[in-house]
Write a protein that holds these residues in place. Structure first.
Motif, PDB file in Angstrom:
ATOM      1  N   UNK A  28      64.998 -19.365  57.908  1.00  0.00           N
ATOM      2  CA  UNK A  28      66.374 -19.865  57.986  1.00  0.00           C
ATOM      3  C   UNK A  28      66.398 -21.386  57.986  1.00  0.00           C
ATOM      4  N   UNK A  29      67.274 -21.949  57.181  1.00  0.00           N
ATOM      5  CA  UNK A  29      67.588 -23.375  57.203  1.00  0.00           C
ATOM      6  C   UNK A  29      69.083 -23.447  57.464  1.00  0.00           C
ATOM      7  N   UNK A  30      69.494 -23.616  58.717  1.00  0.00           N
ATOM      8  CA  UNK A  30      70.908 -23.468  59.082  1.00  0.00           C
ATOM      9  C   UNK A  30      71.830 -24.597  58.634  1.00  0.00           C
ATOM     10  N   UNK A  31      71.301 -25.631  58.005  1.00  0.00           N
ATOM     11  CA  UNK A  31      72.147 -26.766  57.624  1.00  0.00           C
ATOM     12  C   UNK A  31      72.580 -26.754  56.168  1.00  0.00           C
ATOM     13  N   UNK A  32      72.137 -25.772  55.383  1.00  0.00           N
ATOM     14  CA  UNK A  32      72.462 -25.736  53.956  1.00  0.00           C
ATOM     15  C   UNK A  32      72.647 -24.302  53.475  1.00  0.00           C
ATOM     16  N   UNK A  33      73.393 -24.124  52.391  1.00  0.00           N
ATOM     17  CA  UNK A  33      73.538 -22.779  51.832  1.00  0.00           C
ATOM     18  C   UNK A  33      72.170 -22.231  51.395  1.00  0.00           C
ATOM     19  N   UNK A  34      71.992 -20.913  51.547  1.00  0.00           N
ATOM     20  CA  UNK A  34      70.762 -20.262  51.126  1.00  0.00           C
ATOM     21  C   UNK A  34      71.090 -18.956  50.407  1.00  0.00           C
ATOM     22  N   UNK A  35      70.318 -18.677  49.377  1.00  0.00           N
ATOM     23  CA  UNK A  35      70.430 -17.411  48.668  1.00  0.00           C
ATOM     24  C   UNK A  35      69.641 -16.382  49.460  1.00  0.00           C
ATOM     25  N   UNK A  36      70.329 -15.383  49.987  1.00  0.00           N
ATOM     26  CA  UNK A  36      69.682 -14.363  50.816  1.00  0.00           C
ATOM     27  C   UNK A  36      69.118 -13.243  49.955  1.00  0.00           C
ATOM     28  N   UNK A  37      69.874 -12.807  48.959  1.00  0.00           N
ATOM     29  CA  UNK A  37      69.401 -11.740  48.095  1.00  0.00           C
ATOM     30  C   UNK A  37      70.536 -11.092  47.350  1.00  0.00           C
ATOM     31  N   UNK A  38      70.234  -9.968  46.721  1.00  0.00           N
ATOM     32  CA  UNK A  38      71.237  -9.217  45.974  1.00  0.00           C
ATOM     33  C   UNK A  38      70.784  -7.770  45.858  1.00  0.00           C
ATOM     34  N   UNK A  39      71.675  -6.952  45.310  1.00  0.00           N
ATOM     35  CA  UNK A  39      71.279  -5.589  44.979  1.00  0.00           C
ATOM     36  C   UNK A  39      71.076  -5.463  43.466  1.00  0.00           C
ATOM     37  N   UNK A  40      70.918  -6.608  42.787  1.00  0.00           N
ATOM     38  CA  UNK A  40      70.722  -6.628  41.340  1.00  0.00           C
ATOM     39  C   UNK A  40      69.251  -6.500  40.938  1.00  0.00           C
ATOM     40  N   UNK A  41      68.349  -7.076  41.735  1.00  0.00           N
ATOM     41  CA  UNK A  41      66.919  -7.015  41.430  1.00  0.00           C
ATOM     42  C   UNK A  41      66.147  -7.011  42.745  1.00  0.00           C
ATOM     43  N   UNK A  42      65.140  -6.168  42.844  1.00  0.00           N
ATOM     44  CA  UNK A  42      64.424  -5.996  44.102  1.00  0.00           C
ATOM     45  C   UNK A  42      63.717  -7.256  44.586  1.00  0.00           C
ATOM     46  N   UNK A  43      63.500  -8.222  43.717  1.00  0.00           N
ATOM     47  CA  UNK A  43      62.835  -9.462  44.143  1.00  0.00           C
ATOM     48  C   UNK A  43      63.773 -10.366  44.934  1.00  0.00           C
TER      49      UNK A  43
ATOM     50  N   UNK B 186      63.986 -19.129  62.945  1.00  0.00           N
ATOM     51  CA  UNK B 186      64.008 -17.710  62.660  1.00  0.00           C
ATOM     52  C   UNK B 186      64.027 -17.402  61.178  1.00  0.00           C
ATOM     53  N   UNK B 187      64.373 -16.154  60.869  1.00  0.00           N
ATOM     54  CA  UNK B 187      64.271 -15.670  59.497  1.00  0.00           C
ATOM     55  C   UNK B 187      65.490 -14.846  59.115  1.00  0.00           C
ATOM     56  N   UNK B 188      65.948 -15.041  57.883  1.00  0.00           N
ATOM     57  CA  UNK B 188      66.942 -14.148  57.302  1.00  0.00           C
ATOM     58  C   UNK B 188      66.160 -12.944  56.773  1.00  0.00           C
ATOM     59  N   UNK B 189      66.588 -11.742  57.114  1.00  0.00           N
ATOM     60  CA  UNK B 189      65.935 -10.536  56.611  1.00  0.00           C
ATOM     61  C   UNK B 189      66.986  -9.698  55.898  1.00  0.00           C
ATOM     62  N   UNK B 190      66.755  -9.459  54.618  1.00  0.00           N
ATOM     63  CA  UNK B 190      67.662  -8.675  53.799  1.00  0.00           C
ATOM     64  C   UNK B 190      66.943  -7.417  53.344  1.00  0.00           C
ATOM     65  N   UNK B 191      67.515  -6.262  53.653  1.00  0.00           N
ATOM     66  CA  UNK B 191      66.949  -4.976  53.241  1.00  0.00           C
ATOM     67  C   UNK B 191      67.561  -4.607  51.899  1.00  0.00           C
ATOM     68  N   UNK B 192      66.738  -4.571  50.865  1.00  0.00           N
ATOM     69  CA  UNK B 192      67.238  -4.388  49.503  1.00  0.00           C
ATOM     70  C   UNK B 192      67.959  -3.056  49.302  1.00  0.00           C
TER      71      UNK B 192
END
Length: 194
Positions: free
Chosen positions: A83-98, A41-47
């Motif tokens: 999603x890679x469920x076995x390791x930490x992942x950077x999902x996003x932030x509200x600091x930059x739209x990218x 699946x996929x992590x989806x982050x709405x900025x």
């Protein structure tokens, strides 16, 4: 009056991105995943709304549209990451739209994540991370700029690859950040352990 926005996602672009992630220098590198071609699946982050959702693999692969109801003149930017469920992942932030441009380095191990954000100007906000595991996550600690900081759990996705071998449990955490813009080594440094 409500309008529906339909978003078509290029699966080939998502596959390419799933093979890459930040390394200590902010470059891209391959990483191991127990999932073949994003079947977890996929992590989806709405900025703009800073909302997180996990979407099963079939939703985007089977040409199903990603739908978000928006009011007139509303916009949304989605950061979609396999999603890679076995390791930490950077999902996003509200600091930059990218949802990644703000990261200078991202280092991780079995029980920690160290992030250095770009610190060339002052900014405040939050970063969102996926942290794998289920039992050891009650004692997550974080420091930002060398000072103790709160960690908020915003989601507990049970990520599955759709096979009979079960799934993976993790946490989406939110950590508030404050960057002074001094360019010093500790400015923008986030250290999380569990």
């Amino acid at each position: 009056m409500e309008h529906t926005a339909r978003l078509s996602v290029s699966f080939s672009t998502l596959i390419l991105h799933s093979l890459q992630d930040f390394n200590a220098m902010g470059d891209q590198k391959e990483n191991f995943s127990p999932c073949e071609q994003s079947e977890c699946g996929f992590h989806v982050f709405s900025f703009w709304s800073t909302e997180y959702t996990w979407i099963p693999h079939q939703t985007l692969v089977d040409k199903e549209p990603l739908i978000k109801r928006l009011l007139p003149h509303e916009t949304e930017i989605f950061h979609i990451k396999p999603a890679n469920p076995t390791r930490p992942q950077y999902i996003g932030s509200d600091l930059h739209f990218s949802c990644g441009f703000e990261v200078k380095s991202f280092e991780w191990g079995s029980s920690y994540v160290n992030i250095l954000l770009k610190n060339d100007y002052e900014k405040f906000g939050s970063v969102f991370l996926y942290v794998p595991g289920d039992k050891s996550l009650d004692n997550i600690t974080a420091s930002v700029n060398g000072e103790s900081n709160e960690v908020h759990v915003v989601a507990r996705p049970a990520i599955s690859n759709g096979k009979s071998d079960g799934g993976f449990v993790g946490r989406i955490i939110k950590v508030g950040v404050s960057i002074a813009g001094t360019g010093t080594d500790s400015d923008g440094r986030i250290e999380i352990s569990w």
